[in-house]
Design a protein around this motif. Structure first.
Motif, PDB file in Angstrom:
ATOM      1  N   UNK A  77      12.002 -31.326-103.927  1.00 47.03           N
ATOM      2  CA  UNK A  77      12.891 -32.479-103.809  1.00 47.03           C
ATOM      3  C   UNK A  77      12.152 -33.801-103.949  1.00 47.03           C
ATOM      4  N   UNK A  78      10.930 -33.762-104.450  1.00 42.70           N
ATOM      5  CA  UNK A  78      10.184 -34.999-104.687  1.00 42.70           C
ATOM      6  C   UNK A  78       9.850 -35.759-103.424  1.00 42.70           C
ATOM      7  N   UNK A  79       9.720 -35.084-102.281  1.00 49.03           N
ATOM      8  CA  UNK A  79       9.427 -35.760-101.020  1.00 49.03           C
ATOM      9  C   UNK A  79       8.055 -36.422-101.093  1.00 49.03           C
ATOM     10  N   UNK A  80       8.041 -37.728-100.920  1.00 50.34           N
ATOM     11  CA  UNK A  80       6.790 -38.478-100.951  1.00 50.34           C
ATOM     12  C   UNK A  80       6.296 -38.847-102.325  1.00 50.34           C
ATOM     13  N   UNK A  81       6.979 -38.383-103.375  1.00 50.78           N
ATOM     14  CA  UNK A  81       6.590 -38.734-104.746  1.00 50.78           C
ATOM     15  C   UNK A  81       7.230 -40.078-105.081  1.00 50.78           C
ATOM     16  N   UNK A  82       6.452 -41.118-105.062  1.00 47.16           N
ATOM     17  CA  UNK A  82       6.988 -42.469-105.215  1.00 47.16           C
ATOM     18  C   UNK A  82       6.685 -43.097-106.566  1.00 47.16           C
ATOM     19  N   UNK A  83       6.394 -42.268-107.557  1.00 43.44           N
ATOM     20  CA  UNK A  83       6.155 -42.772-108.898  1.00 43.44           C
ATOM     21  C   UNK A  83       4.714 -43.163-109.139  1.00 43.44           C
ATOM     22  N   UNK A  84       4.436 -43.585-110.366  1.00 44.56           N
ATOM     23  CA  UNK A  84       3.093 -44.024-110.768  1.00 44.56           C
ATOM     24  C   UNK A  84       2.042 -42.964-110.486  1.00 44.56           C
ATOM     25  N   UNK A  85       2.411 -41.700-110.686  1.00 49.05           N
ATOM     26  CA  UNK A  85       1.465 -40.622-110.529  1.00 49.05           C
ATOM     27  C   UNK A  85       1.277 -40.118-109.113  1.00 49.05           C
ATOM     28  N   UNK A  86       1.998 -40.696-108.141  1.00 48.49           N
ATOM     29  CA  UNK A  86       1.871 -40.231-106.756  1.00 48.49           C
ATOM     30  C   UNK A  86       2.665 -38.936-106.605  1.00 48.49           C
ATOM     31  N   UNK A  87       1.973 -37.849-106.336  1.00 48.66           N
ATOM     32  CA  UNK A  87       2.558 -36.524-106.408  1.00 48.66           C
ATOM     33  C   UNK A  87       3.331 -36.129-105.159  1.00 48.66           C
ATOM     34  N   UNK A  88       3.150 -36.827-104.057  1.00 43.73           N
ATOM     35  CA  UNK A  88       3.924 -36.536-102.871  1.00 43.73           C
ATOM     36  C   UNK A  88       3.387 -35.370-102.067  1.00 43.73           C
ATOM     37  N   UNK A  89       4.270 -34.827-101.217  1.00 49.65           N
ATOM     38  CA  UNK A  89       3.879 -33.796-100.261  1.00 49.65           C
ATOM     39  C   UNK A  89       3.661 -32.448-100.932  1.00 49.65           C
ATOM     40  N   UNK A  90       2.875 -31.605-100.286  1.00 51.03           N
ATOM     41  CA  UNK A  90       2.685 -30.224-100.715  1.00 51.03           C
ATOM     42  C   UNK A  90       2.977 -29.308 -99.538  1.00 51.03           C
ATOM     43  N   UNK A  91       3.525 -28.127 -99.849  1.00 48.54           N
ATOM     44  CA  UNK A  91       3.876 -27.175 -98.806  1.00 48.54           C
ATOM     45  C   UNK A  91       3.273 -25.820 -99.132  1.00 48.54           C
ATOM     46  N   UNK A  92       2.918 -25.078 -98.097  1.00 48.61           N
ATOM     47  CA  UNK A  92       2.151 -23.854 -98.267  1.00 48.61           C
ATOM     48  C   UNK A  92       2.919 -22.779 -99.014  1.00 48.61           C
ATOM     49  N   UNK A  93       4.225 -22.675 -98.756  1.00 46.74           N
ATOM     50  CA  UNK A  93       5.036 -21.651 -99.401  1.00 46.74           C
ATOM     51  C   UNK A  93       6.308 -22.260 -99.969  1.00 46.74           C
ATOM     52  N   UNK A  94       6.976 -21.503-100.836  1.00 42.77           N
ATOM     53  CA  UNK A  94       8.255 -21.945-101.374  1.00 42.77           C
ATOM     54  C   UNK A  94       9.281 -22.117-100.264  1.00 42.77           C
TER      55      UNK A  94
END
Length: 493
Positions: free
Chosen positions: A405-422
């Motif tokens: 859901x693009x959590x933390x991805x704020x554009x300009x190459x900022x990839x946002x959050x990562x989570x351990x599992x689907x």
């Protein structure tokens, strides 16, 4: 380098069986994916498969063939099984003869580490055995056991095309590192136009615009038949309503040109690209003031989109079967985030795979957390589809992040959050939705995994369309784009 790649079993020898699966089928799929990646992406490597179809072949035939061919390395792909359904995980083997400091052991360590990085399985370690293919092959050899077909967790992964791809990639990464394989060089594209002249610009592929919606719908159906996802977007030009068929939105012109070529190859010669500055951090929302459309051939009476005429919720079942007896909720701009999940997990998965056969099967998670938080799980997966381009991850967020859901991805190459599992990634999406839809405390059934939960203006977006300017900023039509996708899912169910 010459790699002899051996998918275990085949023909009358099904190998291990369990949970509706045959070992021989899975090993062949993984091996073919390994071969494809290696031959397409790496230099100076030749791959020979012991079998390319479901045929019987003895162990002696396999090792004799590898030896006669002069292979540099022998890799045998297998799936494990056990009497106990609790046994699970990954392990690999080399012949019991070589020492722990031998080249064979060094290769094993490298490949083991790379496979374990991506396969999501428990690590059962590096082992040695007196297996025929390890003993009788004249070159260094490895046999990998990729999970237990008799374990429900491992078997569920084996049924996912995306997991098979990851396992294959892990083996490739290990081989590339062990044998210093070099990636094929590709010339950098030379764009005729600026790739992304203004931050936030989207390059949209338009497969014509129509005055009549039924003609736009026919164009969408035609493209879907060619394997190209698209949807109808209503736009106002000079005070007139047009139905635009959009076949993708991309952050770079190069990627849009690739899709444009696919659309034109399908027979839509008047397709074109428009650049619009209306995308912020999350989603592929569409809007802005487009240029005059290239017009398709219209005929017949205008058929406006079918929509409900009020914002009331219609009771729906939880989607546990494929024959829902209650009607779906009316798709209106006032549709609330809270509500029942109408579509079953199978219906959600089937819809996604129409456009991306390699997409992960996440429907069960969207039903599970939808029930836990009282949120419409099937609309939530429509949001994930929008954010990830049918789980292709063509934006800043990568598939390994499990951030749907693009959590933390704020554009300009900022990839946002990562989570351990689907599963954790889907859970975070629901918790983020809950934060926007309610001011109440988060139910305590699951731990808080959304890293931005406390940054949300609680209760500020109780409907999907009110996510505009909140989840996506400015996010023009972000919520409506989610509802449009949900409507497509309902229509295809």
């Amino acid at each position: 380098m010459k790699l002899y790649l051996d998918p275990g079993h085949g023909g009358t020898d099904s190998g291990a069986q369990g949970n509706g699966l045959n070992e021989k089928d899975i090993t062949l799929k993984i091996a073919q994916k390994i071969q494809g990646i290696l031959t397409n992406k790496y230099e100076n490597i030749t791959v020979k498969l012991s079998r390319t179809s479901d045929i019987s072949k003895s162990l002696s035939q396999r090792t004799n063939e590898a030896n006669a061919w002069g292979a540099d390395y022998y890799m045998s792909i297998h799936i494990n099984a056990a009497d106990s359904a609790a046994a699970q995980g990954y392990e690999d083997y080399i012949f019991s003869g070589p020492s722990d400091t031998s080249r064979s052991a060094t290769y094993q360590t490298i490949i083991h580490q790379e496979v374990m990085k991506v396969n999501g399985l428990a690590d059962r370690g590096q082992k040695k055995a007196n297996f025929h293919v390890l003993r009788e092959s004249s070159m260094n050899a490895l046999l990998s056991e990729n999970g237990f077909i008799t374990n429900t967790h491992d078997a569920a992964l084996m049924k996912q095309a995306s997991w098979l791809e990851k396992v294959a990639q892990g083996h490739v990464n290990g081989l590339a590192k062990a044998f210093n394989l070099k990636l094929k060089s590709t010339p950098a594209p030379v764009p005729s136009k600026p790739s992304n002249p203004v931050p936030g610009t989207l390059f949209k592929v338009i497969a014509s615009s129509f005055k009549l919606k039924k003609n736009a719908d026919e164009r969408v159906a035609f493209l879907h038949g060619k394997g190209i996802e698209s949807f109808v977007k209503t736009t106002i030009i000079s005070g007139e309503t047009w139905y635009r068929v959009q076949a993708g939105a991309f952050s770079t012109r190069e990627n849009a040109e690739v899709r444009l070529a696919e659309v034109k190859k399908a027979g839509i010669k008047d397709a074109f690209i428009v650049a619009e500055n209306d995308l912020a951090s999350a989603g592929n929302a569409a809007g802005g003031n487009p240029p005059p459309p290239k017009i398709g051939n219209d005929s017949g009476n205008d058929e406006p989109p079918k929509r409900g005429n009020d914002g009331s919720d219609v009771p729906a079942n939880s989607g546990n079967d494929g024959n829902n007896s209650t009607p779906p909720p009316k798709n209106t701009p006032d549709l609330t985030i809270f509500g029942s999940t109408y579509l079953s997990p199978e219906q959600m998965n089937q819809f996604v795979k129409k456009f991306n056969p390699s997409a992960p099967e996440l429907g069960s998670f969207y039903q599970k957390f939808g029930a836990a938080y009282g949120i419409r799980g099937d609309v939530a997966i429509a949001q994930a589809i929008l954010e990830t381009n049918y789980f292709r991850f063509t934006g800043d967020v990568g598939p390994e992040q499990n951030n749907f859901a693009g959590i933390g991805a704020t554009g300009s190459g900022k990839r946002g959050a990562s989570f351990e599992t689907q599963e954790t990634g889907v859970l975070a999406q629901f918790q983020h939705l809950y934060a926007y839809a309610s001011t109440k405390a988060l139910p305590g059934q699951y731990p808080l995994v959304d890293p931005r939960f406390h940054l949300v203006d609680r209760g500020s977006a109780p409907t999907w369309t009110s996510l505009d300017g909140h989840w996506a900023a400015p996010g023009n039509n972000y919520g409506q784009s989610i509802l449009n996708l949900f409507e497509k899912m309902i229509d295809s169910a």
